[in-house]
Scaffold this active site. Structure first.
Site, PDB file in Angstrom:
ATOM      1  N   LYS A  14       1.415  -0.824  -0.016  1.00 17.36           N
ATOM      2  CA  LYS A  14       0.179   0.366   0.172  1.00 17.36           C
ATOM      3  C   LYS A  14       0.984   1.591  -0.052  1.00 17.36           C
ATOM      4  O   LYS A  14       0.926   2.074  -0.612  1.00 17.36           O
ATOM      5  CB  LYS A  14      -1.215  -0.218   1.047  1.00 17.36           C
ATOM      6  CG  LYS A  14      -1.909  -1.329   1.038  1.00 17.36           C
ATOM      7  CD  LYS A  14      -2.658  -1.220   3.294  1.00 17.36           C
ATOM      8  CE  LYS A  14      -1.630  -0.815   4.075  1.00 17.36           C
ATOM      9  NZ  LYS A  14      -0.188  -2.211   4.036  1.00 17.36           N
ATOM     10  N   ARG A  94      -8.838   0.855   9.889  1.00 15.47           N
ATOM     11  CA  ARG A  94      -8.635  -0.517   9.500  1.00 15.47           C
ATOM     12  C   ARG A  94      -9.402  -1.650  10.166  1.00 15.47           C
ATOM     13  O   ARG A  94      -9.995  -2.725  10.855  1.00 15.47           O
ATOM     14  CB  ARG A  94      -7.678  -0.543  10.610  1.00 15.47           C
ATOM     15  CG  ARG A  94      -5.861  -0.933   9.958  1.00 15.47           C
ATOM     16  CD  ARG A  94      -4.976  -0.184  10.584  1.00 15.47           C
ATOM     17  NE  ARG A  94      -3.788  -1.285  10.238  1.00 15.47           N
ATOM     18  CZ  ARG A  94      -3.139  -0.494   9.567  1.00 15.47           C
ATOM     19  NH1 ARG A  94      -3.200   0.606   9.904  1.00 15.47           N
ATOM     20  NH2 ARG A  94      -1.634  -1.084   9.326  1.00 15.47           N
ATOM     21  N   ARG A 130      12.163  -6.004   4.474  1.00 15.36           N
ATOM     22  CA  ARG A 130      12.075  -4.379   4.673  1.00 15.36           C
ATOM     23  C   ARG A 130      12.952  -3.917   5.063  1.00 15.36           C
ATOM     24  O   ARG A 130      13.348  -3.902   6.146  1.00 15.36           O
ATOM     25  CB  ARG A 130      10.677  -3.771   4.224  1.00 15.36           C
ATOM     26  CG  ARG A 130      10.644  -2.479   4.482  1.00 15.36           C
ATOM     27  CD  ARG A 130       8.737  -1.776   4.386  1.00 15.36           C
ATOM     28  NE  ARG A 130       8.436  -2.201   5.759  1.00 15.36           N
ATOM     29  CZ  ARG A 130       7.025  -1.959   6.084  1.00 15.36           C
ATOM     30  NH1 ARG A 130       6.083  -1.260   5.485  1.00 15.36           N
ATOM     31  NH2 ARG A 130       6.263  -2.425   7.253  1.00 15.36           N
ATOM     32  N   ARG A 163      12.370  -1.268  10.385  1.00  8.79           N
ATOM     33  CA  ARG A 163      10.987  -0.685  12.180  1.00  8.79           C
ATOM     34  C   ARG A 163      11.363  -1.976  12.469  1.00  8.79           C
ATOM     35  O   ARG A 163      11.020  -3.500  12.750  1.00  8.79           O
ATOM     36  CB  ARG A 163       9.737  -1.108  10.464  1.00  8.79           C
ATOM     37  CG  ARG A 163       9.543   0.589  10.582  1.00  8.79           C
ATOM     38  CD  ARG A 163       8.207   0.401   9.327  1.00  8.79           C
ATOM     39  NE  ARG A 163       6.729   0.222   9.683  1.00  8.79           N
ATOM     40  CZ  ARG A 163       6.044  -0.161   9.322  1.00  8.79           C
ATOM     41  NH1 ARG A 163       5.520   0.933   7.940  1.00  8.79           N
ATOM     42  NH2 ARG A 163       4.872  -0.917   9.637  1.00  8.79           N
ATOM     43  N   ARG A 174       0.770  -9.064  13.646  1.00 11.05           N
ATOM     44  CA  ARG A 174       0.454  -8.054  12.895  1.00 11.05           C
ATOM     45  C   ARG A 174      -0.322  -9.255  11.729  1.00 11.05           C
ATOM     46  O   ARG A 174      -1.908  -8.323  11.367  1.00 11.05           O
ATOM     47  CB  ARG A 174       0.907  -6.866  12.229  1.00 11.05           C
ATOM     48  CG  ARG A 174       1.904  -6.308  13.399  1.00 11.05           C
ATOM     49  CD  ARG A 174       3.408  -5.403  12.699  1.00 11.05           C
ATOM     50  NE  ARG A 174       3.282  -4.267  11.069  1.00 11.05           N
ATOM     51  CZ  ARG A 174       3.767  -4.797  10.390  1.00 11.05           C
ATOM     52  NH1 ARG A 174       5.067  -4.873  10.566  1.00 11.05           N
ATOM     53  NH2 ARG A 174       4.245  -3.302   9.007  1.00 11.05           N
TER      54      ARG A 174
HETATM   55  P1  AP5 Z   1       5.077  -1.595   2.011  1.00  9.89           P
HETATM   56  O1  AP5 Z   1       4.696  -0.851   0.905  1.00  9.89           O
HETATM   57  O2  AP5 Z   1       6.138  -0.870   2.835  1.00  9.89           O
HETATM   58  O3  AP5 Z   1       3.764  -2.129   2.179  1.00  9.89           O
HETATM   59  P2  AP5 Z   1       2.394  -1.380   3.186  1.00  9.89           P
HETATM   60  O4  AP5 Z   1       1.120  -2.350   2.809  1.00  9.89           O
HETATM   61  O5  AP5 Z   1       2.449  -0.106   3.681  1.00  9.89           O
HETATM   62  O6  AP5 Z   1       3.337  -2.269   4.577  1.00  9.89           O
HETATM   63  P3  AP5 Z   1       3.153  -1.523   6.036  1.00  9.89           P
HETATM   64  O7  AP5 Z   1       4.019  -2.484   6.492  1.00  9.89           O
HETATM   65  O8  AP5 Z   1       3.556  -0.428   5.885  1.00  9.89           O
HETATM   66  O9  AP5 Z   1       2.126  -1.521   6.458  1.00  9.89           O
HETATM   67  P4  AP5 Z   1       0.702  -2.105   7.688  1.00  9.89           P
HETATM   68  O10 AP5 Z   1      -0.188  -1.378   7.696  1.00  9.89           O
HETATM   69  O11 AP5 Z   1       1.649  -3.134   8.939  1.00  9.89           O
HETATM   70  O12 AP5 Z   1       1.793  -0.835   8.193  1.00  9.89           O
HETATM   71  P5  AP5 Z   1       1.800   0.566   9.273  1.00  9.89           P
HETATM   72  O13 AP5 Z   1       2.717   1.711   8.604  1.00  9.89           O
HETATM   73  O14 AP5 Z   1      -0.035   1.463   8.099  1.00  9.89           O
HETATM   74  O15 AP5 Z   1       5.511  -2.801   1.785  1.00  9.89           O
HETATM   75  C1  AP5 Z   1       6.468  -3.841   1.998  1.00  9.89           C
HETATM   76  C2  AP5 Z   1       7.962  -4.017   1.249  1.00  9.89           C
HETATM   77  O16 AP5 Z   1       7.751  -4.705   0.645  1.00  9.89           O
HETATM   78  C3  AP5 Z   1       8.501  -3.396   1.725  1.00  9.89           C
HETATM   79  O17 AP5 Z   1      10.125  -3.778   1.565  1.00  9.89           O
HETATM   80  C4  AP5 Z   1       8.390  -3.053  -0.677  1.00  9.89           C
HETATM   81  O18 AP5 Z   1       9.464  -2.861  -1.043  1.00  9.89           O
HETATM   82  C5  AP5 Z   1       8.125  -4.281  -0.626  1.00  9.89           C
HETATM   83  N1  AP5 Z   1       7.251  -4.346  -1.726  1.00  9.89           N
HETATM   84  C6  AP5 Z   1       6.173  -3.389  -2.449  1.00  9.89           C
HETATM   85  N2  AP5 Z   1       5.226  -4.075  -3.384  1.00  9.89           N
HETATM   86  C7  AP5 Z   1       6.414  -4.972  -3.881  1.00  9.89           C
HETATM   87  C8  AP5 Z   1       6.298  -5.651  -5.237  1.00  9.89           C
HETATM   88  N3  AP5 Z   1       4.618  -5.234  -5.983  1.00  9.89           N
HETATM   89  N4  AP5 Z   1       7.351  -6.451  -4.695  1.00  9.89           N
HETATM   90  C9  AP5 Z   1       7.682  -6.859  -4.593  1.00  9.89           C
HETATM   91  N5  AP5 Z   1       8.285  -6.246  -2.891  1.00  9.89           N
HETATM   92  C10 AP5 Z   1       7.251  -4.920  -3.054  1.00  9.89           C
HETATM   93  O19 AP5 Z   1       1.053   0.496  10.545  1.00  9.89           O
HETATM   94  C11 AP5 Z   1       1.317  -0.353  11.283  1.00  9.89           C
HETATM   95  C12 AP5 Z   1       0.852   0.274  12.785  1.00  9.89           C
HETATM   96  O20 AP5 Z   1       0.198   1.496  12.841  1.00  9.89           O
HETATM   97  C13 AP5 Z   1      -0.127  -0.887  13.037  1.00  9.89           C
HETATM   98  O21 AP5 Z   1       0.207  -2.202  13.225  1.00  9.89           O
HETATM   99  C14 AP5 Z   1      -0.737  -0.839  14.434  1.00  9.89           C
HETATM  100  O22 AP5 Z   1      -0.523  -0.673  15.548  1.00  9.89           O
HETATM  101  C15 AP5 Z   1      -0.681   0.942  14.016  1.00  9.89           C
HETATM  102  N6  AP5 Z   1      -1.674   2.013  13.101  1.00  9.89           N
HETATM  103  C16 AP5 Z   1      -1.876   2.090  12.068  1.00  9.89           C
HETATM  104  N7  AP5 Z   1      -2.397   2.731  11.459  1.00  9.89           N
HETATM  105  C17 AP5 Z   1      -3.779   2.436  12.493  1.00  9.89           C
HETATM  106  C18 AP5 Z   1      -5.547   2.496  11.688  1.00  9.89           C
HETATM  107  N8  AP5 Z   1      -6.022   2.780  11.430  1.00  9.89           N
HETATM  108  N9  AP5 Z   1      -5.584   2.049  13.549  1.00  9.89           N
HETATM  109  C19 AP5 Z   1      -4.876   1.200  14.423  1.00  9.89           C
HETATM  110  N10 AP5 Z   1      -3.902   1.016  13.955  1.00  9.89           N
HETATM  111  C20 AP5 Z   1      -3.499   1.773  13.089  1.00  9.89           C
END
Ligand code: AP5
Length: 216
Positions: A14, A94, A130, A163, A174
């Site tokens: 994403k 979420r 990552r 991270r 997660r």
């Molecule tokens: P990346 O693009 O970084 O993936 P992502 O889907 O953005 O993953 P995140 O880990 O950032 O999502 P998340 O939802 O867990 O974390 P968030 O920060 O929102 O890609 C991942 C890796 O794959 C990278 O190395 C990239 O290079 C590689 N890649 C990407 N596309 C690729 C492809 N096509 N082919 C090969 N490789 C690829 O949330 C973190 C924490 O915050 C949560 O756990 C929670 O505690 C809190 N939080 C955030 N939002 C909320 C909410 N709304 N409610 C409650 N808690 C929340």
């Protein structure tokens, strides 16, 4: 304000896609990542950061009431600075209370929810490999998107780090948390004909091309 919601498991890509779309000069998207906002609050040692860190470091969700206050204030700010922009919302909603609040929120209109579909075995490899730039936030992968020089950002030369919540144990939690919330969320958007699913287990450029076509 028009909002496009990006849904998908941790590691489904994403953030990678939202960053690419928001930096494409021909398009006017604003990338809004709740994870990035929370990590920034942790770095600044703000009260929000201290609350969020207790949940994030274990891979649990930050409580809805905290997230709703946060999203309301962020949306008001974007509304006043870029009223005509389309927001790419990455990481929110979420839960069903978050999705409902977003639908009822005064000036926002969720036009589409894009679900990034990726098998779980791929997600674990993506997350544990990552690496992120400390300076500009660019995301790399030790195998799938390696930087040209080890541990150094291609874009700005900053140091790369892992991270805290990308350690294997936290990743497993997660994914478990995601699995417990995802289906009702998809149903929420499916029932209102706003859900689009994309195969996100493909090269980054192919997925980008697909999303651009769907957003047209
Ligand atoms: P990346 O693009 O970084 O993936 P992502 O889907 O953005 O993953 P995140 O880990 O950032 O999502 P998340 O939802 O867990 O974390 P968030 O920060 O929102 O890609 C991942 C890796 O794959 C990278 O190395 C990239 O290079 C590689 N890649 C990407 N596309 C690729 C492809 N096509 N082919 C090969 N490789 C690829 O949330 C973190 C924490 O915050 C949560 O756990 C929670 O505690 C809190 N939080 C955030 N939002 C909320 C909410 N709304 N409610 C409650 N808690 C929340």
């Amino acid at each position: 304000m028009r909002v496009i919601v990006f849904l998908g498991a941790p590691g489904s890509g994403k953030g990678t896609q939202a960053k690419q779309l928001s930096t494409a000069s021909a398009l006017s998207y604003v990338h809004l990542s709740t994870g990035d906002i929370l990590r920034d609050a942790i770095r600044r040692e703000e009260p929000l950061g201290r609350t969020a860190n207790a949940y994030m470091s274990k891979g649990n969700l930050v409580p809805d009431e905290v997230m709703l206050d946060l999203i309301n204030s962020v949306l008001s700010r974007v509304e006043s600075t870029s009223p005509s922009a389309t927001i790419l919302m990455d990481g929110f909603p979420r839960t069903i209370p978050q999705a409902t609040a977003l639908d009822l929120g005064g000036k926002t209109r969720v036009g589409m929810a894009v679900f990034f579909s990726v098998p779980e075995s791929v997600l674990i490899a993506r997350l544990t490999g990552r690496r992120i730039c400390k300076v500009c936030g660019a995301s790399f992968h030790i195998e799938f998107l390696p930087p040209k020089h080890n541990c150094v950002c291609d874009k700005c030369g900053g140091a790369l780090f892992q991270r805290e919540d990308d350690s294997r144990d936290v990743v497993i939690n997660r994914l478990r948390v995601f699995g417990s919330q995802n289906e009702p969320l998809l149903e929420h958007y499916r029932l209102s004909n706003r859900l689009v699913t994309i195969d996100a287990d493909r090269p980054v450029e192919q997925i980008h091309f697909d999303i651009v076509n769907k957003l047209r």
